[in-house]
Design an enzyme around this catalytic site. Sequence first.
Site, PDB file in Angstrom:
ATOM      1  N   SER A 129       0.850  -1.195   0.000  1.00 35.44           N
ATOM      2  CA  SER A 129       0.000   0.000   0.000  1.00 35.44           C
ATOM      3  C   SER A 129       0.881   1.238   0.000  1.00 35.44           C
ATOM      4  O   SER A 129       1.970   1.242   0.600  1.00 35.44           O
ATOM      5  CB  SER A 129      -0.909   0.026   1.232  1.00 35.44           C
ATOM      6  N   TYR A 142      -2.039  -0.233  10.129  1.00 37.12           N
ATOM      7  CA  TYR A 142      -2.082  -0.643   8.722  1.00 37.12           C
ATOM      8  C   TYR A 142      -0.802  -0.229   8.004  1.00 37.12           C
ATOM      9  O   TYR A 142      -0.182  -1.022   7.285  1.00 37.12           O
ATOM     10  CB  TYR A 142      -3.303  -0.028   8.044  1.00 37.12           C
TER      11      TYR A 142
END
Length: 267
Positions: A129, A142
Amino acid sequence: MKKVVLITGGSSGIGKSIGEYLHNKGFIVYGTSRNPEKVPHSIFPLIALDVRNKESILSCVTEIVQNEGQLDVVINNAGVGITGPIEEIPTEEIRNNFETNLFGPIEVMKAVLPQMRNQKSGLIINITSIAGYMGLPYRGIYSASKGALELITEALRMEVKSIGIQITNVAPGDFATNIAAGRYHAPVIKGSAYEVPYGNTLKEMDSHVDSGSNPYEMAAAIHAIIQTKSPKVHYKVGAFMQKFSIVLKRILPDIIYEKMLMNHYKL
């Protein structure tokens, strides 16, 4: 000879889009899902797999190799989102996120490497990501799990290059998928020191996903990487400003970059 592809988390979102795209390009595609029986109309086979369960990973890989005799491309796509103030996220949810986003992909790689080593060829693509390049407020867990996978990939890539195995990272930005629905959200606690800023940031994050890019852009990028003779270490796929934010982090002083992020999130 057609290439055989395994995609973890292939029942929805980016994984499903990649699987459909590659299937239509003539690849032999296997996807995975924790509950494949709930996805009856997939155009490619789905095998039961939970990346938190080593036995299910080994069973899945064994089934594919027995069916096809080879395994050419593995796309580590299965992952989960998580949001919240780090102080207020239950530790068990933090552990679960790392089990899914980091330890799961590591176990998948460990399971497929012997077959690829026997073949003297193979490509592993880890979906990370853009958030993994920076510590984002209320997305710190995250960011950390995806950032750790980036570094693991860098290291393992060098360890296996001499035996013909290639590994790369692909970091997507915001895409219009159902990831927000499956994400763990720490509750906005009334009276908490984080109530207002976290609540506002949560709305902002969900709006970014809703207005994100078409996931088939990601699928096309993955297809192009598979066709590349020597994939790069890192790829970024997403809106210009999301990718440019990584460049800014590299060139700006830390305190300036931090102020830029805090202004963006209105903190």
